[in-house]
Design an enzyme around this catalytic site. Sequence first.
Site, PDB file in Angstrom:
ATOM      1  N   ILE A  62       4.459  -1.238   3.291  1.00  0.00           N
ATOM      2  CA  ILE A  62       4.243   0.169   2.982  1.00  0.00           C
ATOM      3  C   ILE A  62       5.191   0.554   1.839  1.00  0.00           C
ATOM      4  CG2 ILE A  62       4.315   2.523   3.828  1.00  0.00           C
ATOM      5  CD1 ILE A  62       2.080   0.849   5.045  1.00  0.00           C
ATOM      6  N   LYS A  63       4.612   1.034   0.765  1.00  0.00           N
ATOM      7  CA  LYS A  63       5.392   1.379  -0.426  1.00  0.00           C
ATOM      8  C   LYS A  63       5.764   2.859  -0.380  1.00  0.00           C
ATOM      9  CE  LYS A  63       5.321   0.228  -5.351  1.00  0.00           C
ATOM     10  NZ  LYS A  63       4.460  -0.269  -6.456  1.00  0.00           N
ATOM     11  N   ILE A  64       7.065   3.133  -0.482  1.00  0.00           N
ATOM     12  CA  ILE A  64       7.582   4.494  -0.315  1.00  0.00           C
ATOM     13  C   ILE A  64       8.563   4.804  -1.437  1.00  0.00           C
ATOM     14  CG2 ILE A  64       8.849   6.040   1.232  1.00  0.00           C
ATOM     15  CD1 ILE A  64       8.055   4.167   3.549  1.00  0.00           C
ATOM     16  N   VAL A 115       0.865  -1.181   0.000  1.00  0.00           N
ATOM     17  CA  VAL A 115       0.000   0.000   0.000  1.00  0.00           C
ATOM     18  C   VAL A 115       0.898   1.226   0.000  1.00  0.00           C
ATOM     19  CG1 VAL A 115      -1.788   1.258   1.229  1.00  0.00           C
ATOM     20  CG2 VAL A 115      -1.797  -1.230   1.254  1.00  0.00           C
TER      21      VAL A 115
END
Length: 254
Positions: free
Chosen positions: A67-69, A31
């Site tokens: 968590i996509k960053i 996400v």
Amino acid sequence: SIEKMTELAADKLLVNFGAEILKLIPGRVSVQVDAKLSFDTDATIAKARHLISLFKEIGIDKSRVMIKIASTWEGIQAAKILEKDRIQCNMTLIFSFVQAVACAEAGVTIISPYAGRILDWYTKNTNKTYNSSEDPGEIEELAGCDFLTISPKLLNKLQTSYKKIERKLSPDSAHQNLESKTTYDEKTFKWNLNEDAMATEKLSEGIRQFAQDGRTIMYMLRQRLIGEAAVVHEGIELFIRPFQEVEVSKLYLT
């Protein structure tokens, strides 16, 4: 405010999508944090923790969420802190060695290099076509990676092919080609990234595209929320109006 409501709705939408995907797969789902936070470490951390809390509310453990960053210096530092809290991070928009090293030192769970976009940049900027003898296939050359994102078209080709694919990448082969350790602080990271025209351009382009996608979603949600608010407002007016008319009639009667 409508802006805050829209932001909360967008977060919940992402989590709901992720929850539906997790019903179909045994692994994890990524996400993405809003791209506009790509240069704000504290805001990225806060958003990541908020998304994880939303998953927890619907019974999904953080072990199934990444968590996509974006792999800016600020994003990588956020991931370093999140990983210490056992929040897994998938670092996206990797186009350079310096980004990969910084992510490794931060202890992130996954890095996501964009091999296809790198090839596209060199094809466009060198005016050179890479034929099969020079480029035997990105998938074959990357065989051995933990995960690969492959288009349905190429998956179908692989399924119907009888060619044996040899593993090219492995921890053993990496250890056989050890080089002296390289490390970067913020200044050297940003300078070396700046010196790589392809990486700089593709990282900035990717952030802009993700940000535009985010704005599109926010606009659609905002319009939806404004429409629903108007319907509720109209319903309240329809409910109240008869009582107002009764009060007015009483005044005339007296």
